[in-house]
Design a protein around this motif. Sequence first.
Motif, PDB file in Angstrom:
ATOM      1  N   ARG A 237      34.057 -29.962 -31.251  1.00 50.62           N
ATOM      2  CA  ARG A 237      34.017 -28.778 -32.085  1.00 50.62           C
ATOM      3  C   ARG A 237      35.153 -29.078 -33.135  1.00 50.62           C
ATOM      4  NH1 ARG A 237      35.005 -25.581 -28.435  1.00 50.62           N
ATOM      5  NH2 ARG A 237      33.002 -24.438 -28.228  1.00 50.62           N
ATOM      6  N   ARG A 238      36.113 -29.982 -32.821  1.00 47.60           N
ATOM      7  CA  ARG A 238      37.027 -30.459 -34.006  1.00 47.60           C
ATOM      8  C   ARG A 238      36.310 -31.336 -34.923  1.00 47.60           C
ATOM      9  NH1 ARG A 238      40.333 -30.473 -29.385  1.00 47.60           N
ATOM     10  NH2 ARG A 238      40.475 -32.751 -29.290  1.00 47.60           N
ATOM     11  N   GLU A 239      35.448 -32.010 -34.386  1.00 47.22           N
ATOM     12  CA  GLU A 239      34.877 -33.283 -35.292  1.00 47.22           C
ATOM     13  C   GLU A 239      33.696 -32.559 -36.172  1.00 47.22           C
ATOM     14  OE1 GLU A 239      33.676 -36.876 -36.906  1.00 47.22           O
ATOM     15  OE2 GLU A 239      35.618 -36.658 -35.616  1.00 47.22           O
ATOM     16  N   LEU A 240      33.129 -31.450 -35.629  1.00 42.66           N
ATOM     17  CA  LEU A 240      31.897 -30.957 -36.258  1.00 42.66           C
ATOM     18  C   LEU A 240      32.020 -30.678 -37.880  1.00 42.66           C
ATOM     19  CD1 LEU A 240      29.046 -30.211 -35.573  1.00 42.66           C
ATOM     20  CD2 LEU A 240      29.727 -28.095 -35.374  1.00 42.66           C
ATOM     21  N   PRO A 241      33.083 -30.076 -38.220  1.00 42.46           N
ATOM     22  CA  PRO A 241      33.477 -29.692 -39.953  1.00 42.46           C
ATOM     23  C   PRO A 241      33.329 -30.999 -40.801  1.00 42.46           C
ATOM     24  CG  PRO A 241      34.992 -28.692 -38.276  1.00 42.46           C
ATOM     25  CD  PRO A 241      34.250 -29.610 -37.659  1.00 42.46           C
ATOM     26  N   ARG A 242      33.751 -32.436 -39.963  1.00 39.50           N
ATOM     27  CA  ARG A 242      33.578 -33.512 -40.940  1.00 39.50           C
ATOM     28  C   ARG A 242      32.213 -33.917 -41.217  1.00 39.50           C
ATOM     29  NH1 ARG A 242      37.429 -38.012 -37.920  1.00 39.50           N
ATOM     30  NH2 ARG A 242      37.080 -38.802 -40.223  1.00 39.50           N
ATOM     31  N   TRP A 243      31.147 -33.305 -40.360  1.00 45.65           N
ATOM     32  CA  TRP A 243      29.865 -33.478 -40.475  1.00 45.65           C
ATOM     33  C   TRP A 243      29.059 -32.588 -41.244  1.00 45.65           C
ATOM     34  CZ3 TRP A 243      28.074 -38.352 -39.499  1.00 45.65           C
ATOM     35  CH2 TRP A 243      28.667 -39.157 -38.635  1.00 45.65           C
ATOM     36  N   GLY A 244      29.750 -31.405 -41.761  1.00 46.51           N
ATOM     37  CA  GLY A 244      29.224 -30.367 -42.522  1.00 46.51           C
ATOM     38  C   GLY A 244      28.820 -29.125 -41.639  1.00 46.51           C
ATOM     39  N   GLY A 245      29.211 -29.046 -40.041  1.00 48.70           N
ATOM     40  CA  GLY A 245      28.743 -28.272 -39.378  1.00 48.70           C
ATOM     41  C   GLY A 245      29.636 -27.207 -39.165  1.00 48.70           C
ATOM     42  N   ARG A 246      29.475 -26.086 -38.545  1.00 45.12           N
ATOM     43  CA  ARG A 246      30.050 -25.050 -38.114  1.00 45.12           C
ATOM     44  C   ARG A 246      30.152 -24.513 -36.693  1.00 45.12           C
ATOM     45  NH1 ARG A 246      29.493 -20.671 -43.415  1.00 45.12           N
ATOM     46  NH2 ARG A 246      30.173 -22.182 -44.744  1.00 45.12           N
ATOM     47  N   LYS A 247      28.850 -24.521 -36.386  1.00 47.23           N
ATOM     48  CA  LYS A 247      28.850 -24.149 -34.657  1.00 47.23           C
ATOM     49  C   LYS A 247      27.944 -25.207 -34.046  1.00 47.23           C
ATOM     50  CE  LYS A 247      26.819 -20.167 -32.280  1.00 47.23           C
ATOM     51  NZ  LYS A 247      26.051 -19.086 -32.361  1.00 47.23           N
ATOM     52  N   ILE A 248      28.571 -25.542 -32.764  1.00 49.77           N
ATOM     53  CA  ILE A 248      28.109 -26.692 -32.027  1.00 49.77           C
ATOM     54  C   ILE A 248      26.813 -25.955 -30.937  1.00 49.77           C
ATOM     55  CG2 ILE A 248      30.212 -27.617 -31.681  1.00 49.77           C
ATOM     56  CD1 ILE A 248      30.453 -26.834 -28.880  1.00 49.77           C
ATOM     57  N   ARG A 249      25.709 -26.976 -30.798  1.00 50.93           N
ATOM     58  CA  ARG A 249      24.930 -26.548 -29.909  1.00 50.93           C
ATOM     59  C   ARG A 249      25.206 -27.300 -28.552  1.00 50.93           C
ATOM     60  NH1 ARG A 249      20.524 -24.284 -32.267  1.00 50.93           N
ATOM     61  NH2 ARG A 249      20.224 -24.359 -34.289  1.00 50.93           N
ATOM     62  N   ARG A 250      25.433 -26.210 -27.458  1.00 52.06           N
ATOM     63  CA  ARG A 250      25.994 -26.763 -26.270  1.00 52.06           C
ATOM     64  C   ARG A 250      24.669 -27.615 -25.653  1.00 52.06           C
ATOM     65  NH1 ARG A 250      30.587 -24.827 -24.301  1.00 52.06           N
ATOM     66  NH2 ARG A 250      31.441 -23.087 -25.506  1.00 52.06           N
ATOM     67  N   ARG A 251      23.730 -27.291 -25.680  1.00 52.70           N
ATOM     68  CA  ARG A 251      22.682 -28.370 -25.052  1.00 52.70           C
ATOM     69  C   ARG A 251      22.714 -29.579 -25.678  1.00 52.70           C
ATOM     70  NH1 ARG A 251      18.078 -30.009 -26.632  1.00 52.70           N
ATOM     71  NH2 ARG A 251      18.053 -28.867 -28.640  1.00 52.70           N
TER      72      ARG A 251
END
Length: 448
Positions: A237-251
């Motif tokens: 979740r902390r890494e996701l903004p570095r890839w342009g994402g906001r919400k993780i997909r738990r699956r």
Amino acid sequence: MGNGTGLTRGDRRRNERRARLRAAVPASAAVVGVDLGEDTQMVVVTDRDCRVLARRVFKGKAWELGPVLDWAVQQAARAGFTAVTLACEPTGSRWMAVQDAAFERDLLVVCVQPLAAARAREEEDYTRDKSDYKDAVLIARLAGELRCYVPERVEEQWAVLRHLGRRRGELITRSTRAVLQLRDLLAVGWPTVLTAASKPFESMTWQASVAVVLDRCNGDPARLRRMGLARFTDAVRRELPRWGGRKIRRRIVEGVFAALNDTTGAVARQRAGALKRAAWAVDDLRAARAQQQTVEQEMLTAVDALGLSDPLASIPGLSLPAAAQILAEAGDPTRFDSARSLVKHAGLNPVENTSATFRGRTRTSKRGRPGLRLAAWRATWTVIRHNPVLAARHAHLTSRQHNRLTRAQAHVACATTLLRWIYAVTTTGQRWDPRIAAGPTTEAPMAA
């Protein structure tokens, strides 16, 4: 056809283009041919029949040619000419300094394509004899024969946009290279993680998850099992903004976590080294994506300043960064006579190969700007998926009974259509209209 002359629209446009060139190279003007070099400039003054009236070798930079141009004007006046046209090849950035120096002296300026000069050089005496003096005379002769063009005087905003467009193209290529390298390395060291998402390299969650693993595992993903799923999810979740994402997909996160211990299909003797190299590829990909976002934001600012954002945004499926990339390579669309001229500038226009009863295969010319051709090709992929008019055109071209095209050929035809749309909305300022864009039901044959 009009007025019983049998002239086509192409004939009229060609006549208009020749008239503009003749205005730039009047029959009553002397032509100053300049062969530009790094530290030596060759200047010749010729008359309408390309007879050399004067010549001079100048030892200096192109931006220091001002006094030499004054000398050339004096030589032309001494021969009885009241007008002077400067002709040169568009060599690097030197010609722009010469262009400004000529405009300061109210001189007309034309450019000769290097390809035309190279071919004309052999036409002179059927050899490849070459010297700076002969090239300067050759440039002057081609300009006098109107085998030249009036160069664009690029404004600062367009020059900045062109630089940003080339930068974005380089970053896209770098990202693609990193993706291909990462895929190959994971196939060697950790194949099962590639199945954690249906389209892994389009999933920001998958990319962030793999980045977390490769940044910390030191060649052994199983080491991250001790974190537990909850802490691993927080790290993603902390890494996701570095890839342009906001919400993780738990699956997907759970799939990557479950694959940490799975070595199925891995090459054991190369696994650790492959995963270390994969971590470097992730760093390259992440850096390229971040830089691309920054460049795209600056491109959007430039396009907005030009007042073109609204008409371009009206084309469904065409992202503004992709549209800005096309404009960066094409330049100001208003400088083209028609949409066909823009298509020819990209090298996507169909060229015939016919003679008498012979009918050869029609192909695209590929004689324009490769960067513009590539930008249009890339943008068309998304537009075909999200624009119903272009999707219908692609489907028709690949399914019709007569002159059916392959998918690649149809893609070229759709890229041509996209360029025509961009020309129409940017030159008229009107928003894209699906009824106008659909055009007539009959279609001209096009092939790659």
